[in-house]
Design an enzyme around this catalytic site. Structure first.
Site, PDB file in Angstrom:
ATOM      1  CG  HIS A  12      -0.368  -0.104   2.537  1.00  0.00           C
ATOM      2  ND1 HIS A  12      -0.909  -0.837   3.562  1.00  0.00           N
ATOM      3  CD2 HIS A  12       0.743   0.464   3.061  1.00  0.00           C
ATOM      4  CE1 HIS A  12      -0.153  -0.721   4.650  1.00  0.00           C
ATOM      5  NE2 HIS A  12       0.851   0.086   4.370  1.00  0.00           N
ATOM      6  CG  HIS A  57       0.228   3.757   8.095  1.00  0.00           C
ATOM      7  ND1 HIS A  57      -0.818   3.259   7.355  1.00  0.00           N
ATOM      8  CD2 HIS A  57       1.297   3.001   7.771  1.00  0.00           C
ATOM      9  CE1 HIS A  57      -0.386   2.250   6.615  1.00  0.00           C
ATOM     10  NE2 HIS A  57       0.893   2.083   6.847  1.00  0.00           N
ATOM     11  CG  HIS A 191       8.307  -1.204   3.826  1.00  0.00           C
ATOM     12  ND1 HIS A 191       7.383  -2.218   3.922  1.00  0.00           N
ATOM     13  CD2 HIS A 191       7.638  -0.080   4.193  1.00  0.00           C
ATOM     14  CE1 HIS A 191       6.217  -1.744   4.308  1.00  0.00           C
ATOM     15  NE2 HIS A 191       6.342  -0.436   4.500  1.00  0.00           N
ATOM     16  CD  GLU A 238       2.830  -1.670   6.529  1.00  0.00           C
ATOM     17  OE1 GLU A 238       2.571  -0.547   6.944  1.00  0.00           O
ATOM     18  OE2 GLU A 238       3.089  -1.887   5.319  1.00  0.00           O
TER      19      GLU A 238
HETATM   20  C1  DHB Z   1       5.970   3.517   2.559  1.00  0.00           C
HETATM   21  C2  DHB Z   1       5.404   2.248   2.676  1.00  0.00           C
HETATM   22  C3  DHB Z   1       4.371   2.033   3.575  1.00  0.00           C
HETATM   23  O1  DHB Z   1       3.770   0.826   3.777  1.00  0.00           O
HETATM   24  C4  DHB Z   1       3.860   3.069   4.314  1.00  0.00           C
HETATM   25  O2  DHB Z   1       2.811   2.815   5.109  1.00  0.00           O
HETATM   26  C5  DHB Z   1       4.415   4.340   4.212  1.00  0.00           C
HETATM   27  C6  DHB Z   1       5.469   4.547   3.328  1.00  0.00           C
HETATM   28  C7  DHB Z   1       7.082   3.788   1.614  1.00  0.00           C
HETATM   29  O3  DHB Z   1       7.736   2.856   1.158  1.00  0.00           O
HETATM   30  O4  DHB Z   1       7.313   4.933   1.267  1.00  0.00           O
HETATM   31 FE    FE Z   2       2.330   0.945   5.606  1.00  0.00          FE
END
Ligand code: DHB
Ligand code: FE
Length: 280
Positions: A12, A57, A191, A238
């Protein structure tokens, strides 16, 4: 009778949503092309309702009040103000009857979801809708949001998420009205947005996750939250939300489509589209 017709796991990444919402995908971008087959697939399925498993978030919830699991039971859900105004996407119409049926089924089974009769939804919820449906005037499906805390420690285990999905699957099967239901698990893939490991991406783990979420989800449910964070990064955790989606589906599934692209923003971005495999 309600039926789960489709399951989708999808990242997302907010920057993807921004680009798609403002029509800045560019002429030939591999990132956006990877979503096109799923859009065609979803359109043909003609779903009535999407149950979207996502994380907030710290937009609608705050660290002072973070439910471990929460479910929307509202007539509609507006995009949340994430600090720079609300995203320019339509409000989502709620499927209230299905929300209350899930509440009445899943809580007595021991999954204590917070009930939200007013809930704004952030990019964790809306970007996957944009991935699946583009930029319509109105979303062509009704929704049930289910939020999972992956922000405030301690977060629920992968196994608990998988088991919640199973309870949701049973609840859908016992809903007396006709519904073609899709279940979407959002977030990931690997990530980390902060700290000394910011920028951490683990392609090997992501590819294993994409394979196992279809064929061996119990193996992914057995991983600890510590293992998710070590392998996939603090925000890669996540991915447990994909397990809620998978738990709600049939034991055996067919992979209609799957794709992976790295990097997208700070993530390994992936998508998988699953259909129940009916007994021959
Ligand atoms: C990013 C990815 C995410 O899942 C999020 O909630 C906020 C930022 C990103 O990679 O920029
Ligand atoms: Fe996220």
């Amino acid at each position: 009778m309600a039926e789960v017709i489709a399951g989708v796991g999808v990242s997302h990444v907010p920057a993807l949503g921004d680009a798609m919402e403002s029509g800045q995908e560019g002429p030939a971008s591999a990132v956006f092309e990877m979503f096109e087959p799923v859009r065609d697939w979803v359109e043909k399925l003609d779903l009535d309702t999407l149950i979207v498993i996502y994380n907030d978030h710290a937009a609608a919830f705050s660290l002072e009040l973070y439910p471990t699991f929460a479910i929307g039971a509202a007539p509609s859900y507006a995009p949340a103000d994430e600090g720079y105004g609300a995203r320019e996407v339509p409000d989502c119409e709620g499927d209230l009857d299905l929300s209350w049926h899930l509440i009445d089924s899943v809580i007595p089974e021991g999954f204590d979801l917070a009930i939200c009769q007013q809930l704004d939804v952030d990019h964790g919820f809306t970007v996957p809708l944009t991935v699946l449906y583009g930029k319509p005037e109105e979303w062509p499906v009704r929704v049930v949001p289910i939020a999972v805390n992956v922000v405030q420690q301690p977060t629920p285990s992968a196994q608990r998420c998988f088991d919640l999905g199973r309870a949701i699957g049973r609840a859908i099967a016992s809903f007396p009205e006709a519904r073609r239901v899709g279940v979407v698990g959002t977030g990931g893939m690997s990530h980390q947005l902060q700290g000394t490991r910011a920028g951490h991406i683990n392609q090997e783990f992501d590819r294993r996750f994409l394979a196992d979420i279809a064929d061996d989800p119990a193996n992914l449910a057995a991983l600890s939250n510590r293992e998710y964070i070590l392998e996939a990064g603090s925000e890669g955790a996540e991915l447990v939300m994909w397990l809620v989606m998978r738990g709600a589906m049939a034991e055996a599934v067919n992979v209609a489509y799957s794709a992976y692209h790295v990097p997208v923003s700070n993530t390994g971005a992936g998508i998988i589209a699953l259909e129940p495999l009916l007994a021959q």
